[in-house]
Motif scaffolding. Structure first.
Motif, short mmCIF file in Angstrom:
data_model
loop_
_atom_site.label_atom_id
_atom_site.label_comp_id
_atom_site.label_asym_id
_atom_site.label_seq_id
_atom_site.Cartn_x
_atom_site.Cartn_y
_atom_site.Cartn_z
N ASN A 129 86.37 -32.08 15.67
CA ASN A 129 85.75 -33.05 14.75
C ASN A 129 84.38 -32.56 14.27
O ASN A 129 83.33 -32.99 14.74
CB ASN A 129 85.64 -34.41 15.50
N LYS A 130 84.42 -31.62 13.32
CA LYS A 130 83.17 -30.99 12.86
C LYS A 130 82.22 -31.99 12.24
O LYS A 130 81.01 -31.78 12.24
CB LYS A 130 83.50 -29.87 11.88
N GLU A 131 82.77 -33.11 11.72
CA GLU A 131 81.92 -34.12 11.09
C GLU A 131 80.85 -34.61 12.06
O GLU A 131 79.74 -34.95 11.65
CB GLU A 131 82.78 -35.29 10.60
N VAL A 154 86.27 -25.87 18.46
CA VAL A 154 87.70 -25.59 18.23
C VAL A 154 87.90 -24.94 16.86
O VAL A 154 88.81 -24.14 16.68
CB VAL A 154 88.51 -26.90 18.34
N ASP A 155 87.04 -25.29 15.92
CA ASP A 155 87.16 -24.73 14.57
C ASP A 155 87.29 -23.20 14.69
O ASP A 155 86.52 -22.56 15.42
CB ASP A 155 85.88 -25.09 13.79
N SER A 156 88.24 -22.62 13.97
CA SER A 156 88.56 -21.21 14.22
C SER A 156 87.37 -20.29 13.93
O SER A 156 87.15 -19.31 14.65
CB SER A 156 89.77 -20.80 13.38
N GLU A 157 86.59 -20.62 12.89
CA GLU A 157 85.44 -19.77 12.55
C GLU A 157 84.40 -19.79 13.67
O GLU A 157 83.83 -18.76 14.02
CB GLU A 157 84.79 -20.27 11.25
N HIS A 158 84.17 -20.96 14.21
CA HIS A 158 83.12 -21.12 15.22
C HIS A 158 83.58 -20.61 16.57
O HIS A 158 82.79 -20.07 17.35
CB HIS A 158 82.68 -22.58 15.26
N ALA A 221 84.41 -27.97 0.38
CA ALA A 221 83.55 -28.86 1.18
C ALA A 221 83.72 -28.53 2.66
O ALA A 221 82.78 -28.63 3.45
CB ALA A 221 83.90 -30.33 0.93
N ASN A 222 84.93 -28.12 3.04
CA ASN A 222 85.15 -27.75 4.45
C ASN A 222 84.22 -26.63 4.87
O ASN A 222 83.66 -26.64 5.96
CB ASN A 222 86.61 -27.34 4.65
N LYS A 223 84.02 -25.66 3.97
CA LYS A 223 83.15 -24.53 4.35
C LYS A 223 81.70 -25.00 4.43
O LYS A 223 80.92 -24.50 5.24
CB LYS A 223 83.32 -23.40 3.35
N LEU A 225 80.79 -28.00 5.43
CA LEU A 225 80.71 -28.65 6.74
C LEU A 225 80.58 -27.59 7.83
O LEU A 225 79.82 -27.75 8.80
CB LEU A 225 81.96 -29.51 6.99
N GLU A 226 81.29 -26.49 7.66
CA GLU A 226 81.28 -25.44 8.69
C GLU A 226 79.96 -24.69 8.75
O GLU A 226 79.55 -24.22 9.81
CB GLU A 226 82.45 -24.48 8.46
N VAL A 227 79.30 -24.53 7.61
CA VAL A 227 77.98 -23.88 7.61
C VAL A 227 77.01 -24.75 8.43
O VAL A 227 76.26 -24.24 9.29
CB VAL A 227 77.46 -23.68 6.16
#
Ligand code: NDP
Ligand code: MG
Length: 390
Positions: A129-131, A154-158, A221-223, A225-227
């Motif tokens: 839940n990156k939010e 859990v996010d694959s990038e992180h 927008a997902n990217k 949030l990921e930044v």
């Protein structure tokens, strides 16, 4: 944002680790149960929660017999005796004494309070839940410091960045380079973006995910949030977090070190790997469920710049992250509200970034210094977006 380098098993008698899965009926939740199915006695499912899918939740309960079952929108007919009902069930599941790891696989701002409560209770939070981090990165960090909990992404990038950085001091890191698939419209000309349909946006080229994150991946927008997520997880300033488009989604992200060396983590695009790693970090355990990685089949690996002018949500999110305060929460809530309208086919694809930009402009003086203040900013942003399209 890791408080302890040790795994949650450290210092405890050897017994199965209790896992609470918040959002067990979703894409990440069901992926996690598939992963746990292959892990035998290493983990125990201690709690499961869903929003309204009582049918699938019921099947999961029969299979896993958790000690706690929560459903947010269940009622006396749709859910079963003994199930906890309502929003409070998330925090109850996340803070139970028999829970060691909370996998937060809820979509959107609804996941925030359970993350905070779990960290305050000293749990490991395996965070999809990156939010959570976008809305309240500093407050979440303070909760971890208070309670001794830790976040493992859990996010694959992180997950990739965590695996590349390991325990290296942050001073050795020059840049984080997040990869982005580019989404289904990566090579669409700008004029065509205004005519995108819902079906077009829900066809992600490399990942099979829930509807909200699939749309977020299409707008980029997902990217964004990921930044912001990366900034709070790894304590790296925004000007050292970059994004590159990598359509094959094989390189999950990269870390460039001060000596010029670049480490990347690669693999077939499946969330099973980062989900398992978040449960076992810093250990690695065997998982026979995946075929061996085949670099020849995965090739060629290509990289392109992001089309920032055509996908403005990424720039808006990065600017909101840099501004700080309530801005990231406004960005997130405006995006959630706009995506909900797009999913109901009430607004166009290109209205999503426009609505976010308008909300950020209109609400640039909101307070973001407390959980309550962020809740108000979140509500104001949602109301602002709905008001624009009423
Ligand atoms: P899904 O929509 O597939 O699943 C969401 C889950 O959350 C479902 O179990 C749903 O219950 C539950 N839920 C929805 N709304 C609420 C609410 N208001 N309160 C409590 N529970 C709720 O989403 P994903 O699994 O795709 O994504 C989950 C999170 O993981 C998101 O933050 C996403 O960005 C992140 N993520 C997802 C990836 C993926 O591959 N899917 C990859 C990386 C990150 P019900 O089914 O009953 O409605
Ligand atoms: Mg991701």
């Amino acid at each position: 944002m890791r408080r302890n380098a040790a795994s949650p098993r450290a210092g405890r008698p050897v017994s199965a680790l209790g896992v609470a899965i918040l959002g067990s009926t979703g894409s990440i939740g069901t992926t996690a149960l598939r992963v746990l199915e292959r892990q035998g006695g290493r983990f125990r499912v201690a709690a499961l929660t869903a929003h309204s899918n009582s049918e699938l939740l019921g099947e999961q309960v029969l299979r896993w017999t958790p000690g706690f079952v929560g459903i947010v929108k269940g009622d006396g007919h749709a859910s079963h005796a003994g199930w906890a009902l309502g929003e409070g069930c998330l925090v109850r599941a996340a803070t139970r004494p028999d829970v060691d790891i909370v996998l937060n696989a809820i979509v959107g701002a609804a996941g925030l309070d359970a993350t905070i409560a779990a960290l305050e209770a000293g749990k490991r939070v395996a965070l999809a839940n990156k939010e959570t981090l976008v809305i309240a990165g500093a407050i979440v960090a303070a909760a971890a410091a208070r309670g001794g909990g830790e976040i493992v992404p859990v996010d694959s990038e992180h997950s990739a960045i965590l695996q590349c950085i390991g325990a290296r001091p942050r001073g050795e890191v020059r840049r984080l380079i997040l990869t982005a698939s580019g989404g289904p419209f990566r090579d669409w000309p700008r004029e065509r973006l205004a005519r995108v349909t819902l079906a077009d946006a829900l066809k992600h080229p490399t990942w099979n995910m829930g509807r909200k994150i699939t749309v977020d991946s299409a707008t980029l927008a997902n990217k964004a949030l990921e930044v912001i997520e990366a900034h709070y997880l790894f304590g790296i300033p925004f000007d050292r977090i970059e994004v590159v488009v990598h359509p094959q989604s094989i390189v999950h992200s990269m870390v460039e070190f001060v000596d010029g060396s670049v480490l990347a983590q690669l693999g077939t695009p499946t969330m099973e790997v980062p989900v398992l790693y978040a449960l076992t970090h810093p250990e690695r355990v065997a998982d026979g469920g995946l075929p061996p990685f085949d670099p020849v089949a995965a090739s060629p690996l290509t990289f392109e710049p992001v089309r920032l002018d055509d996908f403005p949500a990424l720039r808006l999110g990065r600017e909101a992250g840099i501004r700080g305060g309530a801005a990231p929460a406004v960005f997130n809530a405006a995006n959630e509200a706009a995506v909900a309208l797009f999913l109901e086919s009430r607004i166009a694809f290109t209205d999503i970034p426009r609505a976010i930009g308008d909300a950020l402009d209109a609400l640039d003086r909101m307070d973001g210094s407390s959980r309550d203040a962020l809740g108000l900013a979140d509500a104001a942003a949602r109301a602002h977006v709905r008001g624009q399209f009423a």
